[in-house]
Structure formats: C-alpha cells, structure tokens
Design a protein around this motif. Sequence first.
Motif, PDB file in Angstrom:
ATOM      1  N   HIS A   3     -29.436 -23.562 -14.446  1.00  0.00           N
ATOM      2  CA  HIS A   3     -28.358 -22.611 -14.740  1.00  0.00           C
ATOM      3  C   HIS A   3     -27.997 -21.799 -13.495  1.00  0.00           C
ATOM      4  CE1 HIS A   3     -26.174 -19.213 -16.477  1.00  0.00           C
ATOM      5  NE2 HIS A   3     -26.007 -19.953 -17.557  1.00  0.00           N
ATOM      6  N   GLY A   4     -26.705 -21.812 -13.167  1.00  0.00           N
ATOM      7  CA  GLY A   4     -26.213 -20.970 -12.084  1.00  0.00           C
ATOM      8  C   GLY A   4     -26.377 -21.539 -10.684  1.00  0.00           C
ATOM      9  N   ASN A   5     -26.814 -22.798 -10.550  1.00  0.00           N
ATOM     10  CA  ASN A   5     -26.940 -23.405  -9.224  1.00  0.00           C
ATOM     11  C   ASN A   5     -25.580 -23.991  -8.838  1.00  0.00           C
ATOM     12  OD1 ASN A   5     -27.500 -24.941  -6.928  1.00  0.00           O
ATOM     13  ND2 ASN A   5     -29.579 -25.431  -7.626  1.00  0.00           N
ATOM     14  N   ASP A   6     -24.723 -23.148  -8.275  1.00  0.00           N
ATOM     15  CA  ASP A   6     -23.344 -23.543  -7.991  1.00  0.00           C
ATOM     16  C   ASP A   6     -23.259 -24.735  -7.047  1.00  0.00           C
ATOM     17  OD1 ASP A   6     -22.614 -21.435  -9.581  1.00  0.00           O
ATOM     18  OD2 ASP A   6     -22.073 -20.097  -7.930  1.00  0.00           O
ATOM     19  N   GLU A   7     -24.058 -24.712  -6.001  1.00  0.00           N
ATOM     20  CA  GLU A   7     -23.996 -25.791  -5.011  1.00  0.00           C
ATOM     21  C   GLU A   7     -24.357 -27.130  -5.649  1.00  0.00           C
ATOM     22  OE1 GLU A   7     -25.923 -27.072  -0.673  1.00  0.00           O
ATOM     23  OE2 GLU A   7     -26.300 -25.073  -1.523  1.00  0.00           O
ATOM     24  N   ALA A   8     -25.399 -27.146  -6.460  1.00  0.00           N
ATOM     25  CA  ALA A   8     -25.818 -28.390  -7.119  1.00  0.00           C
ATOM     26  C   ALA A   8     -24.769 -28.856  -8.125  1.00  0.00           C
ATOM     27  CB  ALA A   8     -27.165 -28.193  -7.806  1.00  0.00           C
ATOM     28  N   ASN A   9     -24.185 -27.924  -8.857  1.00  0.00           N
ATOM     29  CA  ASN A   9     -23.145 -28.276  -9.833  1.00  0.00           C
ATOM     30  C   ASN A   9     -21.943 -28.900  -9.147  1.00  0.00           C
ATOM     31  OD1 ASN A   9     -24.625 -27.317 -12.032  1.00  0.00           O
ATOM     32  ND2 ASN A   9     -23.728 -25.271 -11.910  1.00  0.00           N
ATOM     33  N   ASN A  10     -21.514 -28.294  -8.056  1.00  0.00           N
ATOM     34  CA  ASN A  10     -20.360 -28.819  -7.311  1.00  0.00           C
ATOM     35  C   ASN A  10     -20.656 -30.200  -6.746  1.00  0.00           C
ATOM     36  OD1 ASN A  10     -18.421 -26.699  -7.540  1.00  0.00           O
ATOM     37  ND2 ASN A  10     -19.593 -25.477  -6.090  1.00  0.00           N
ATOM     38  N   ARG A  11     -21.840 -30.340  -6.182  1.00  0.00           N
ATOM     39  CA  ARG A  11     -22.209 -31.614  -5.566  1.00  0.00           C
ATOM     40  C   ARG A  11     -22.247 -32.737  -6.602  1.00  0.00           C
ATOM     41  NH1 ARG A  11     -26.171 -29.736  -2.988  1.00  0.00           N
ATOM     42  NH2 ARG A  11     -27.817 -30.211  -4.492  1.00  0.00           N
ATOM     43  N   LEU A  12     -22.828 -32.455  -7.773  1.00  0.00           N
ATOM     44  CA  LEU A  12     -22.908 -33.468  -8.816  1.00  0.00           C
ATOM     45  C   LEU A  12     -21.527 -33.846  -9.329  1.00  0.00           C
ATOM     46  CD1 LEU A  12     -24.412 -35.250 -10.810  1.00  0.00           C
ATOM     47  CD2 LEU A  12     -24.698 -33.237 -12.291  1.00  0.00           C
TER      48      LEU A  12
END
Length: 233
Positions: A97-106
């Motif tokens: 939850h809230g890991n913006d960089e990982a969310n964007n990358r995925l």
Amino acid sequence: MKIVVATHNEGKLVEIRDILAEGLGERARDIELVSAGSLHLPDPVETGTTFEANALLKARFVALRTGLPSIADDSGLIVDVMGNAPGILSARWAGEHGNDEANNRLLLAQIEDIQDDDRTARFRCAAALVVPLRDEEDTSDFDADSGMDDGDGLEDADETVVLGEMPGTIVRAPHGEHGFGYDPIFLPDDQPEEAIASGELLTSAQMTPGQKNAISHRGKALRALVPAIEAIL
C-alpha cells in the motif's frame, strides 16, 4: 464549525482545504478542517467495492467517533484497456500500500505494448460528507474502539456522496516531481493554457498545485460537495 477530514495525510488535508476555500469563498472562514490523523483516529478497513462505498465508509467511521461532520474521499486510476483496473486497488496495485514507484512501474509494464491511442484512462474520485444528527440532550461520548464502521449509530445522519473525474492518457515514462500516486505517468486531457500554447503538455506531476486542483477529479468532486457543506454552516 469544525469538520474532520478522514485522512492521515496532511498534504491531502492542505489540498482539500485549498479547494474548498476557493469553492466556499468567504464562507470558508466559518469552518475549521482537521484531519482524522491529528485526532489519533485509526484508519478503517476499506471493505467497499466502489469508490463511493469506501468514501462513505470512511466518512461514517470518523463521524461516528467524533460526533462531528466528516469529509472523506476515495479515488483511483481507471485504465480502459485494463478493464477499468487498477480502480479501488490503485494504492496497492503492486502489493504494498502506498508504494507509488512500484505501482507506476508495474502498470507501465502491463500496458507496455499498448499503442498510444489506446492508453486512455481517467482518475475518479468519490467525496462524501456525513453530518451526524444527535439529540441535543445526548452528551454521551462516541466510542473510538467500538468497531462500528458500517453506519451503526448514524441512522439519522445526513449523507452526501458526489463524483468527479479527470480523463487523460498514460504516458510511457514518468515525468514531473509534484503530486503523488500515478501523477507522473498521467497526462490529463485538460491542460493549462500556457502548456497548450507551448505545445509541451504536462503530466499531473508537472503541474503546480493550482493547475492540478483546477482540473483534478478530487477538485471536481469537492466543488460538487460545496452546496452540502454550505447547508450546514
């Protein structure tokens, strides 16, 4: 009048305060916005299956525990080619939850082979206002540990839920240092006049807070909530 915003993010509190100040004008001086975090309230478990349900759940949770009017919002990114995902799972799309960089990358990896014209998307925000109506003779305290987050005890509350959307497209690489979440990879359809004139369109993360608030899904939803707020002042 004190109104509690159901958030632990003080940055979001500032953003909401700025948007409502513009919408309410001079009447903004009649309200004091405080965050649920500043009152040491816990986060509720978001069990809703829509943005509207989660916004209402959070607003009810705070109103029940404080006896005060509460504002909550729930928002996320909807990508058309992904069947409207990540949707309500936007903040934890990559698992944390809230890991913006990982969310964007995925997300970028998942639509890497999609042509530019088919990378359409939109941010959606639901904003809720819950106003508990209590008997003037009822001076009992609300139980912060009662576990009631489904509206029990708020049968007579006034509730308003509104929606706002910001359409756009997903770019192929992050751009910009402002904002949060998917802002660096989202190019809004609505652009500042100076960006249109220069031909250099901006992602949400490249916009100033004022530019973003003027077109954002949260800005639209909160401005739609203004009449309901004015009614309780």
